[in-house]
Design a protein around this motif. Structure first.
Motif, short mmCIF file in Angstrom:
data_model
loop_
_atom_site.label_atom_id
_atom_site.label_comp_id
_atom_site.label_asym_id
_atom_site.label_seq_id
_atom_site.Cartn_x
_atom_site.Cartn_y
_atom_site.Cartn_z
N VAL A 187 0.84 -1.19 0.00
CA VAL A 187 0.00 0.00 0.00
C VAL A 187 0.88 1.25 0.00
O VAL A 187 0.60 2.22 -0.70
CB VAL A 187 -0.94 -0.01 1.23
N ARG A 232 3.91 -0.88 4.56
CA ARG A 232 2.50 -1.25 4.81
C ARG A 232 1.98 -2.12 3.67
O ARG A 232 2.03 -1.72 2.50
CB ARG A 232 1.62 -0.02 4.97
N TYR A 233 1.44 -3.29 4.03
CA TYR A 233 0.86 -4.21 3.06
C TYR A 233 -0.57 -4.54 3.48
O TYR A 233 -0.88 -4.59 4.67
CB TYR A 233 1.67 -5.51 2.99
N GLN A 234 -1.43 -4.75 2.49
CA GLN A 234 -2.77 -5.26 2.79
C GLN A 234 -2.81 -6.76 2.50
O GLN A 234 -2.19 -7.24 1.55
CB GLN A 234 -3.85 -4.54 1.99
N ARG A 270 -9.89 -8.50 5.31
CA ARG A 270 -8.72 -7.69 4.95
C ARG A 270 -8.08 -7.11 6.20
O ARG A 270 -8.77 -6.61 7.10
CB ARG A 270 -9.15 -6.56 4.01
N TYR A 287 -4.14 -5.05 7.57
CA TYR A 287 -2.86 -4.47 7.19
C TYR A 287 -1.75 -5.14 7.99
O TYR A 287 -1.94 -5.50 9.16
CB TYR A 287 -2.84 -2.97 7.46
N VAL A 314 2.06 -3.98 9.07
CA VAL A 314 2.87 -2.76 9.11
C VAL A 314 4.23 -3.07 9.71
O VAL A 314 4.33 -3.73 10.76
CB VAL A 314 2.16 -1.65 9.91
N THR A 320 -8.11 -2.23 9.72
CA THR A 320 -8.09 -1.29 8.59
C THR A 320 -8.62 0.09 8.96
O THR A 320 -8.36 1.07 8.25
CB THR A 320 -8.95 -1.85 7.43
N TYR A 376 -6.24 3.55 9.51
CA TYR A 376 -5.58 4.01 8.29
C TYR A 376 -6.60 4.47 7.25
O TYR A 376 -6.43 5.51 6.61
CB TYR A 376 -4.71 2.88 7.72
N ASP A 377 -7.67 3.70 7.08
CA ASP A 377 -8.63 4.01 6.02
C ASP A 377 -9.46 5.25 6.31
O ASP A 377 -10.02 5.85 5.38
CB ASP A 377 -9.55 2.81 5.78
N ASN A 385 -12.98 -4.58 8.52
CA ASN A 385 -12.02 -5.50 7.88
C ASN A 385 -12.65 -6.46 6.88
O ASN A 385 -12.03 -7.47 6.53
CB ASN A 385 -11.25 -6.34 8.94
#
Length: 375
Positions: free
Chosen positions: A100, A104-106, A130, A132, A134, A146, A149-150, A215
């Motif tokens: 992302v 940071r990865y989803q 889903r 994240y 980090v 999520t 961050y979202d 999520n």
């Protein structure tokens, strides 16, 4: 929806749960490989349990475990419980591990059963989940919800003790926000409530957007509104500022009471949902059962009578119990009902003592009130 899951023949297992992966997940990439192993270890670490899970962001973990929750909002709010047996039945398959931003990865995972019985095929998949991952200062990755961050760029509005956090696709309505504040202040005054803290109210435009806060990119047993009392947080999928039913859940103090009373007080004061008042729901229910003289409260409690897609009869019946207790015996009577105990037997005993008659008579009083209701 959740009750149908009891029909599945879960098999008890104590083995490592290894998620499958799609062709999109490139485990030759060093960071993707780290995230894959992090998630695989997490899935096998009793993710439904409340403890210091080593795979989760420490700050989020403390906030949740200190309030009696495991840290995944998807488990608290969603369609899937992440118990070991459930994970064995609806096996996880990682669809994506995507970068992302730097560090940071989803992680996007589908939970499904490729060999599910045809009679239950419409429960498949159970969820698309889903999270994240980090990277910390030591290079190790930890999981996060999520939501933080979202929602970092969502607009925020303050109305005294209510903080609105608004999805970009929603237009904030100041008139409805003022109306909601007035409802809360009037309820607090009328019922002499000491509110435990400020309210954070998340506004989303639909159930998919709400699910993503929890999520989920897909959730089978989706929701349209929720109040999380421990955190004084309210969530709506209607794009509205005035979800009175959920406000009531946050305003009234916790007490030991059965589901029918917990939803009953919120329905009496705020309607069974967003788009229907208590009086409207009561009138409809009255018309449905007017000629059903044999129907009892216990029939409703034990699901011998219910609507196909909602719990409105149960909610309305609980609302009438609360309303009559307040009208006949004032705030003291209502508080006795709201703190009656967790079981139906506790409720029956408190009502019998309050009314000074047998519970059977009270059952008839409640059902006759519903049948004979006129606005």
């Amino acid at each position: 929806m959740y009750k149908y899951l009891l029909l599945f023949a879960f098999v008890s297992v104590n083995a490592q749960i290894k998620p499958d992966i799609s062709a999109r997940v490139d485990t030759t990439d060093v960071n993707v490989n780290k995230v894959y192993h992090l998630y695989s270890d997490y899935i096998s670490s009793r993710p439904d349990s409340v403890y210091a899970n080593p795979y989760w962001n420490e700050t989020e973990l403390k906030r949740f475990t200190d309030n009696g929750f495991q840290p995944d909002m998807g488990v608290i709010m969603g369609t899937f419980n992440f118990e070991e047996n459930s994970l064995y039945y609806f096996k996880p398959k990682i669809l994506q591990i995507d970068k992302v931003e730097e560090g940071r990865y989803q992680i996007k995972t589908i939970f499904m059963n490729d060999s599910i019985d045809k009679d239950y095929a419409f429960y498949n998949p159970m969820a698309i989940h889903r999270l994240y991952a980090v990277e910390g200062i030591n290079g190790a990755y930890k999981l996060e919800n999520t939501m933080s961050y979202d929602t970092r760029n969502w607009k925020v509005y303050h109305y005294k003790f209510i903080k609105y956090v608004v999805h970009p696709d929603c237009v904030f309505n100041k008139k409805k926000a003022k109306k909601a504040l007035a409802f809360c202040e009037n309820t607090i005054k009328q019922f002499k409530i000491e509110v435990s803290g400020p309210i954070t109210y998340y506004i989303t435009p639909n159930s998919d957007a709400l699910g993503r806060l929890f999520n989920y990119d897909y959730w089978l047993s989706y929701g349209t509104g929720r109040a999380l009392k421990k955190f004084m947080e309210l969530y709506t999928a209607f794009g509205n500022e005035d979800y009175d039913h959920e406000f009531v859940h946050l305003l009234f103090p916790d007490g030991k009471r059965p589901f029918i009373i917990n939803e009953g007080i919120a329905t009496w004061l705020g309607g069974p949902g967003y788009d229907e008042t208590f009086e409207e729901a009561l009138l409809k229910f009255s018309g449905d059962i007017k000629s059903n003289a044999a129907l009892t409260v216990m029939d409703i409690l034990e699901n011998r009578y219910r609507n196909q897609y909602d719990n409105s009869p149960l909610y309305v019946t609980g609302a009438v119990i609360c309303k009559l207790a307040y009208e006949k015996y004032g705030l003291d009577g209502l508080n006795k009902v709201l703190n009656c105990g967790e079981t139906i037997t506790d409720l029956q005993n408190v009502l019998a003592g309050l009314y000074g008659t047998s519970y059977e008579n009270i059952d008839r009083i409640v059902m006759d009130y519903i049948r004979n209701y006129k606005p």
